[in-house]
Write a protein that holds these residues in place. Structure first.
Motif, short mmCIF file in Angstrom:
data_model
loop_
_atom_site.label_atom_id
_atom_site.label_comp_id
_atom_site.label_asym_id
_atom_site.label_seq_id
_atom_site.Cartn_x
_atom_site.Cartn_y
_atom_site.Cartn_z
N ILE A 129 0.84 -1.20 0.00
CA ILE A 129 0.00 0.00 0.00
C ILE A 129 0.87 1.25 0.00
CG2 ILE A 129 -1.68 1.36 1.32
CD1 ILE A 129 -2.72 -1.32 2.45
N MET A 130 1.86 1.27 0.89
CA MET A 130 2.69 2.47 1.04
C MET A 130 3.47 2.78 -0.23
SD MET A 130 5.19 3.49 4.19
CE MET A 130 6.49 2.31 3.94
N GLU A 131 3.96 1.75 -0.89
CA GLU A 131 4.73 1.96 -2.12
C GLU A 131 3.80 2.32 -3.28
OE1 GLU A 131 7.97 2.08 -2.58
OE2 GLU A 131 8.53 1.47 -0.55
N ILE A 133 0.91 3.72 -3.39
CA ILE A 133 0.27 5.03 -3.32
C ILE A 133 1.24 6.15 -3.70
CG2 ILE A 133 0.70 5.74 -0.92
CD1 ILE A 133 -2.40 6.13 -0.75
N ASP A 134 2.53 5.83 -3.72
CA ASP A 134 3.55 6.84 -4.00
C ASP A 134 4.24 6.62 -5.35
OD1 ASP A 134 4.72 9.18 -2.95
OD2 ASP A 134 6.55 8.09 -2.47
N ALA A 157 -4.45 0.95 -4.22
CA ALA A 157 -4.12 2.35 -3.91
C ALA A 157 -3.75 3.09 -5.19
CB ALA A 157 -3.00 2.41 -2.89
N TYR A 248 -2.48 11.18 -3.37
CA TYR A 248 -2.42 11.41 -1.91
C TYR A 248 -3.73 12.04 -1.43
CZ TYR A 248 -0.61 12.94 2.64
OH TYR A 248 -0.42 13.12 3.99
N MET B 178 -6.20 2.73 5.91
CA MET B 178 -4.91 2.04 5.76
C MET B 178 -4.08 2.75 4.69
SD MET B 178 -6.29 -1.90 5.79
CE MET B 178 -4.70 -2.66 5.44
N ALA B 179 -4.76 3.22 3.65
CA ALA B 179 -4.06 3.92 2.57
C ALA B 179 -3.68 5.33 2.99
CB ALA B 179 -4.94 3.94 1.32
N SER B 182 -0.80 5.24 5.50
CA SER B 182 0.44 4.78 4.85
C SER B 182 1.04 5.88 3.99
CB SER B 182 0.17 3.56 3.97
OG SER B 182 -0.26 2.48 4.76
N ALA B 183 0.17 6.62 3.30
CA ALA B 183 0.65 7.70 2.44
C ALA B 183 1.31 8.79 3.28
CB ALA B 183 -0.51 8.28 1.63
N ARG B 186 4.68 7.63 4.54
CA ARG B 186 5.66 7.71 3.47
C ARG B 186 6.20 9.14 3.30
NH1 ARG B 186 7.86 5.47 -1.12
NH2 ARG B 186 8.21 3.80 0.35
N ARG B 187 5.30 10.12 3.33
CA ARG B 187 5.74 11.51 3.17
C ARG B 187 6.64 11.95 4.31
NH1 ARG B 187 1.50 15.46 0.28
NH2 ARG B 187 1.65 14.37 -1.71
N GLU B 214 5.09 -0.09 9.45
CA GLU B 214 5.81 0.83 8.58
C GLU B 214 6.85 1.67 9.32
OE1 GLU B 214 2.10 1.16 5.38
OE2 GLU B 214 2.41 2.77 6.82
#
Ligand code: ZN
Lengths: 262, 286
Positions: A129-131, A133-134, A157, A248, B178-179, B182-183, B186-187, B214
Motif C-alpha cells: 500500500i505504502m509503495e 500510493i507513492d 491504492a 495522496y 490504511m491507505a 500509509s501515504a 511515506r511523506r 511501517e
C-alpha cells in the motif's frame, strides 16, 4: 433489504471471469512474469506485461482459478505475502520503465495461514500500500469480484478505482461481521446491507470513480469496450501533472469528509 | 485511587482450545492470566501494569500517556475529531458513546506532541478501551494529521499500536484509512524523519497491515499478540493446531518482523535513546 447480499453472492460466483481472463481478454500480446525474488512465486497473483493500444502496461491480477485443481493451486485467490511482494516488485519495475499499471482485484482476503502470518502478511500488505500510493506512474485498479479488506487494498491504492457493477468492496465479509456483532452468521444479509459494500455505495463515497456495466461479461465485445476505456484513461492520466499529489489527496479525503468535530 | 484501567488479555490458550474472555476493567483486583496470582489495582499501578512474572497487562491510552510522556509535556492535538457514523450502522452510536465513556477520548487514538526523556516528538497512542483500538475514519484521520503535522514541523513520530483491526461499522471508509495513513507515513519518511512504532497487545488486522509495520524501527512489548489474520480464523482455515507462540511478539521477532522487544519498565529509556540517535545531529553528545 437483502439486495446487497445478492450482489455479494454474484461477486463470489465461480462462473465469473477471473483476473487472468481479464488480462488475456484485454492485453495482447501478454507475457506472464513470476516470483517475488525473495522466496517463492504465488499463483494467486497472475501478472506480467501486456500491450494495450500500442502501449506497454504492467498488469497484475488476483486470480481465483476456474476448476478445482486450479482453484486449489491459486489458494482461491487469497494471496500469500509472496504474492504481494511479487506484485510490488512488478509495480516498482513498471515505475522504473515508465509503464502505467492496471490491477484487477478479486479476493475474499489475503491468505489466512500459519506460514503467511510467519512470513509477514501484515508487513507485505502494508508495504504494498505504502509503495503503490507513492508510485510515479499512472495506476488504475479495477475490482472485478470480491474486494476483501486489506488483501484487496494492497493492489488498490491507485489513481482511479473502478468497480464492476456486481463487485463488492468490504472491510470484512458479511458472515464475519454478523458473527462478531450478532453472534449469528445467518444474519449475513443484514450485515451486507449495513456494511454498504456495493459498487454504488463505493461510488457514492467517492471510493470508486466508476461503475462498469457487466453487459456481455467475459465476451469479446466486453473486453474490447473495457480495454478502450482503460486505454483512454491511461492516456489522460499520463498527461496529468502531479499524479502523486492527486493520489495522496484522493485517499486522504475520506477521513476528512466522513468524520466530524465535536 | 483505582483509576488505572488495566485490561485482561484474553488468555492465550488457543493451543489448548477455547480462548476465554475476561471482564475488561472495573474490579479492584486482577488475576494474572499467566501465573494466576491475584494482584490489586494499587500493586499494578506501581508496576505500570506488569505482573512480577513478567506478564504485561493492557493499558488504556491515557494511563500510558502519563507513564510515557514527560510530566506536563503533552500537548494534545485533534482531540475533537470523532466518528460521524457515516454508514448509519445499526447500534453503532451507542457503542461509540460507551467507548467514549470508557476511554475518555472521542476516538480510539490519542494524538499530540510531547517530550520523552527530553526528546521532542509527535506521539500517538491507540486505546484498547475504545472498541479495542479498532480503526475508524476518525482514527485514521487523527493519525494522518499527526504525521502531516510532524512532517511540517520536523518532528519524529512515536506510535503505540493496539488494535483489533479495521472498524467494521465504518465499512470501506475504515479500510481507506490504511491507505491514508500509509501515504502520510511515506511523506514523513521521505523528509528523512524518524518513525518508531511500539506494538502492544494486540496489534492485528488493518493496523498491522498499515502503519504499525511501517516504522523505521519496530519495537514490541513482551508477549504482545502481533498478526494480521485473527488466530481463530487461521485455525479454522488451516484446520490444524497453531504452533506454540503463534503470533506473539517473540515469534514475530524470530521471523524477522520486529527489531526489538522491550519490557515496559525499560520502554521509556529505549524510546528516548532511539529518538536521540535519530536527531539531526546523529545523537551527538550521547
Ligand atoms: Zn503473573
Amino acid at each position: 433489504m437483502g439486495r446487497a447480499y445478492d450482489i455479494v453472492r454474484i461477486a463470489r460466483s465461480g462462473s465469473r471471469p477471473t483476473g487472468a481472463d481479464y488480462i488475456r481478454g484485454i492485453f495482447s500480446p501478454f507475457i506472464e512474469l513470476h516470483g517475488d525474488r525473495r522466496f517463492a512465486d504465488d499463483p494467486a497473483i497472475f501478472a506480467g506485461i501486456g500491450i494495450l493500444g500500442g502501449q506497454a502496461v504492467t498488469v497484475i491480477a488476483i486470480d481465483k482459478g476456474h476448476d478445482t485443481e486450479e482453484r486449489t493451486r491459486r489458494h482461491f485467490g487469497a494471496p500469500e505475502p509472496e504474492g504481494y511482494r511479487k506484485a510490488l516488485r512488478l509495480m516498482k519495475q513498471a515505475e522504473k520503465f515508465h509503464r502505467p499499471i492496471v490491477t484487477f482485484i478479486d479476493t475474499s482476503g489475503a491468505y489466512c495461514g500459519v506460514d503467511a502470518e510467519e512470513r509477514g502478511q501484515g508487513e507485505a500488505i502494508a508495504e504494498s500500500i505504502m509503495e503503490m500510493i507513492d508510485l510515479d506512474t499512472p495506476t488504475i485498479a479495477i475490482l472485478i469480484g470480491e474486494g476483501g479488506s486489506g488483501g484487496a487494498l494492497a493492489l488498490g491504492a491507485a489513481d482511479r478505482v473502478w468497480m464492476m457493477e456486481n463487485a463488492v468492496y468490504s472491510v470484512i465479509s458479511p458472515e464475519g461481521c454478523a458473527s462478531i456483532l450478532w453472534k449469528d452468521a445467518a444474519k449475513a444479509a443484514d450485515a451486507a446491507d449495513g456494511l454498504r459494500l456495493t459498487a454504488d455505495d463505493a461510488l457514492s463515497f467517492g471510493i470508486a470513480e466508476e461503475v462498469i456495466s457487466e453487459d456481455g461479461l467475459g465476451g469479446k465485445a466486453f473486453y474490447a469496450r473495457l480495454g478502450e476505456k482503460i486505454e483512454r484513461e491511461l492516456r489522460e492520466l499520463a498527461e496529468q501533472k502531479d499524479l502523486r499529489q492527486a493520489r495522496y489527496e484522493r485517499f486522504r479525503s475520506f477521513g476528512r469528509k466522513y468524520t466530524e468535530r465535536r | 485511587m483505582p483509576s488505572l484501567k488495566f485490561l485482561f488479555k484474553p488468555q492465550n490458550e488457543l493451543e489448548k482450545r477455547g480462548r476465554k474472555t475476561a471482564p475488561l476493567y472495573g474490579e479492584p483486583e486482577k488475576t494474572c492470566p499467566n501465573c494466576h496470582r491475584t494482584l490489586t489495582i494499587s500493586t499494578l499501578e506501581k508496576t505500570t501494569g506488569v505482573c512480577s512474572c513478567g506478564y504485561h497487562f493492557r493499558m488504556g491510552a491515557r494511563e500510558r500517556l502519563d507513564f510515557i510522556a514527560d510530566k506536563d509535556s503533552f500537548y494534545e492535538l485533534f482531540a475533537d475529531i470523532a466518528s460521524s457514523d457515516p454508514l448509519s450502522f445499526p447500534g453503532y452510536q451507542e457503542k461509540l458513546r460507551k467507548a467514549e465513556n470508557a476511554s475518555g477520548s472521542k476516538e480510539s487514538v490519542v494524538t499530540g506532541t510531547c517530550t520523552i526523556g527530553g526528546e521532542k516528538c509527535a506521539l500517538f497512542i491507540m486505546d484498547p478501551l475504545f472498541m479495542m483500538g479498532s480503526m475508524g475514519a476518525a482514527t485514521g484521520e487523527k493519525i494522518t494529521r499527526l504525521f502531516e503535522y510532524a512532517t511540517g514541523n520536523d518532528l519524529p513520530v512515536v506510535g503505540f499500536t493496539v488494535s483489533g483491526g479495521a472498524r467494521m461499522q465504518e465499512g470501506m471508509l475504515s479500510l481507506m484509512q490504511m491507505a491514508a495513513t500509509s501515504a502520510a507515513v511515506r511523506r514523513h519518511g521521505s523528509k528523512g524523519l524518524f518513525y518508531l512504532t511500539v506494538l502492544t497487545d494486540p496489534t492485528t488486522g488493518g493496523v498491522t497491515a498499515s502503519f504499525a509495520m511501517e516504522g523505521d524501527i519496530i519495537m514490541a512489548e513482551p508477549g504482545a499478540t502481533v498478526g494480521f489474520a485473527g488466530a481463530r480464523v487461521v485455525e479454522q482455515t488451516t484446520r490444524q493446531p497453531l504452533p506454540k507462540g503463534f503470533q506473539t511478539a517473540e515469534s514475530m521477532l524470530e521471523h524477522g518482523f520486529i527489531d526489538t522487544i522491550v519490557p515496559r519498565k525499560d520502554e521509556k529509556e529505549a524510546i528516548r535513546l532511539l529518538l536521540a540517535l535519530h536527531r539531526r545531529d546523529h545523537g551527538k553528545g550521547l
